[in-house]
Write a protein that holds these residues in place. Structure first.
Motif, short mmCIF file in Angstrom:
data_model
loop_
_atom_site.label_atom_id
_atom_site.label_comp_id
_atom_site.label_asym_id
_atom_site.label_seq_id
_atom_site.Cartn_x
_atom_site.Cartn_y
_atom_site.Cartn_z
N PRO A 160 0.87 -1.18 -0.01
CA PRO A 160 0.11 0.00 0.04
C PRO A 160 0.88 1.33 -0.01
CG PRO A 160 -0.83 -1.76 1.54
CD PRO A 160 0.71 -1.88 1.23
N MET A 161 0.81 1.95 -0.96
CA MET A 161 1.42 3.33 -0.99
C MET A 161 0.66 4.50 -1.26
SD MET A 161 4.70 2.48 -3.34
CE MET A 161 5.71 0.82 -3.16
N HIS A 162 1.15 5.78 -1.31
CA HIS A 162 0.19 6.96 -1.58
C HIS A 162 1.02 7.50 -2.73
CE1 HIS A 162 2.97 10.17 -0.09
NE2 HIS A 162 3.38 9.52 0.63
N ARG A 163 0.00 8.06 -3.53
CA ARG A 163 0.31 9.17 -4.80
C ARG A 163 1.23 10.15 -4.23
NH1 ARG A 163 -2.55 7.72 -9.06
NH2 ARG A 163 -4.63 6.54 -8.66
N VAL A 181 -1.28 0.48 13.49
CA VAL A 181 -0.20 0.42 12.74
C VAL A 181 0.99 1.27 13.12
CG1 VAL A 181 -1.29 -0.32 10.48
CG2 VAL A 181 -1.01 2.14 11.17
N GLY A 182 0.90 2.10 14.38
CA GLY A 182 1.94 2.81 14.87
C GLY A 182 1.43 4.32 15.58
N PRO A 183 2.18 5.09 15.71
CA PRO A 183 1.77 6.25 16.51
C PRO A 183 1.23 7.24 15.42
CG PRO A 183 4.25 5.98 16.68
CD PRO A 183 3.79 4.74 16.40
N GLU A 184 1.63 7.04 14.25
CA GLU A 184 1.37 8.27 13.39
C GLU A 184 0.40 7.79 12.27
OE1 GLU A 184 5.10 10.87 12.21
OE2 GLU A 184 5.51 9.37 13.84
N GLY A 185 -0.31 6.60 12.35
CA GLY A 185 -1.06 6.32 11.61
C GLY A 185 -0.48 5.88 10.01
N TRP A 186 -1.63 5.88 9.20
CA TRP A 186 -1.16 5.30 7.74
C TRP A 186 -0.14 6.31 7.05
CZ3 TRP A 186 -6.04 3.21 4.66
CH2 TRP A 186 -6.46 1.97 5.03
N ALA A 187 -0.47 7.59 7.32
CA ALA A 187 0.88 8.75 7.03
C ALA A 187 2.16 8.23 7.03
CB ALA A 187 0.62 10.01 7.37
N ALA A 188 2.42 7.30 7.91
CA ALA A 188 3.78 7.25 8.66
C ALA A 188 4.19 5.77 7.58
CB ALA A 188 3.97 7.22 10.15
N CYS A 189 3.35 5.03 7.55
CA CYS A 189 3.10 3.61 6.98
C CYS A 189 3.66 3.63 5.44
CB CYS A 189 2.19 2.84 7.21
SG CYS A 189 1.55 2.04 8.47
N PHE A 190 2.79 4.58 4.66
CA PHE A 190 2.98 4.55 3.28
C PHE A 190 3.83 5.52 2.75
CE2 PHE A 190 -1.84 3.24 3.52
CZ PHE A 190 -1.39 2.02 4.17
N ALA A 191 4.47 5.41 1.75
CA ALA A 191 5.35 6.05 0.95
C ALA A 191 5.09 5.99 -0.61
CB ALA A 191 6.96 5.45 1.14
N THR A 192 5.80 6.82 -1.34
CA THR A 192 5.50 6.76 -2.50
C THR A 192 6.40 5.79 -3.38
OG1 THR A 192 7.12 8.40 -3.08
CG2 THR A 192 5.04 9.24 -2.84
N ALA A 193 5.79 5.46 -4.53
CA ALA A 193 6.89 4.44 -5.48
C ALA A 193 8.25 4.84 -5.52
CB ALA A 193 6.17 4.21 -6.48
N THR A 250 -2.89 4.33 -2.96
CA THR A 250 -2.80 3.68 -4.18
C THR A 250 -1.98 2.59 -3.79
OG1 THR A 250 -1.71 3.51 -6.24
CG2 THR A 250 -0.39 4.56 -4.72
N TYR A 251 -1.76 1.52 -4.74
CA TYR A 251 -0.89 0.21 -4.32
C TYR A 251 0.47 0.19 -5.13
CZ TYR A 251 0.47 -4.21 -2.44
OH TYR A 251 0.62 -5.19 -1.64
N GLY A 252 1.61 0.18 -4.76
CA GLY A 252 2.45 0.39 -5.62
C GLY A 252 3.57 -0.82 -5.41
#
Ligand SMILES: C[S@@+](CC[C@H](N)C(=O)[O-])C[C@H]1O[C@@H](n2cnc3c(N)ncnc32)[C@H](O)[C@@H]1O
Length: 260
Positions: A160-163, A181-193, A250-252
């Protein structure tokens, strides 16, 4: 609607079972997509990292004739059995028991010798590891994957990534809120491709391809409709994902090679 065809996985039409035995967007379509991108071939040695109940692992063994070692350190959320026990149940059902070995281990502590595998594959796993343990730990996992791949070997990473856009204002409070998923939620999990490809390069890989999957939104949408945990909590993740509608989420994938 899917924008691609999936000749090998399209015969598995019971999506409730697929999503109950996997965990994350894409199910067997994701596995077929990654397998084709990596160029899996019969007899190759594949390491699959983070397998939940191993349904995708068994599909790869069956459809591509690979010999798979599958790693997962955790136990099932429903019945508490080790994930690798579910893997072996599925391996018997798929008739691939002799091609599959499950080990209750995780990255980065795999204990394999250097240069062991032709392919390493991981989907919907390492982004959670990043969210929980941070970017340095994520990089350590990739360095370990690099170490145990043979020279010339291929790493297929799906997440799972972000645009490459700012989080839409209506979603920012939701995506930065902590949780499982951690103290900062999805924003800290997901990166761009591109960001993910950069970490692969930092540990030594040559990146062959790094993109958002063409069917990313189709996989997320399907996940909200068939995943049993989404079905049990329609006001939770499914609502957030549908509110996003593919604007940020998105999903990268990255396909990378250890120089030979
Ligand atoms: C969301 S599931 C993804 C399953 C499947 N690959 C998919 O794409 O649907 C993530 C899996 O990673 C496992 N996991 C968590 N930490 C791990 C680690 N450090 N190494 C390997 N697997 C890990 C979890 O137990 C879980 O089974």
């Amino acid at each position: 609607m899917s924008s691609l065809t999936y000749p090998k996985s399209s015969q598995y039409t019971d999506l409730s079972t697929v999503y109950a035995e996997c965990s994350g967007p894409g199910g067997l379509q994701l596995s077929e997509f990654m397998a084709e991108k990596m160029g899996l071939y019969a007899g190759a040695r594949l390491l699959d990292i983070g397998i939940e109940r191993g349904y995708q692992t068994c599909f790869l063994a069956k459809a591509y004739g690979v010999q798979v070692v599958a790693l997962d350190p955790d136990d099932d959320r429903d019945d508490g059995l080790p994930h690798i026990e579910h893997l072996m149940r599925n391996a018997r059902a798929w008739g691939v028991e002799s091609q599959v070995l499950g080990l209750k281990l995780g990255v980065p502590d795999t204990r394999f010798a250097a240069d062991t595998f032709d392919f390493v594959h991981s989907t919907t796993t390492l982004e959670m590891v990043r969210g929980l343990f941070g970017a340095n730990f994520y990089q350590k996992c990739l360095a370990e994957i690099y170490r145990i791949l043979r020279p010339g070997g291929i790493f297929g990473l799906g997440e799972p990534m972000h645009r490459d856009v700012p989080i839409p204002a209506d979603l920012a409070p939701i995506y930065t809120k902590g949780g499982g998923v951690g103290p900062e939620g999805w924003a800290a999990c997901f990166a761009t491709a591109d960001e993910t490809a950069a970490v692969c390069r930092e540990v030594g890989f040559e990146v062959l391809e790094a993109r958002n999957a063409p069917d990313a939104w189709h996989w997320w949408d399907e996940f909200t409709r068939y995943d049993p945990y989404c079905q049990a909590d329609p006001e939770g993740e499914p609502k957030i994902i549908q509110q996003d509608g593919g604007r940020w989420l998105t999903y990268g994938y990255v396909i990378a090679q250890k120089p030979g």
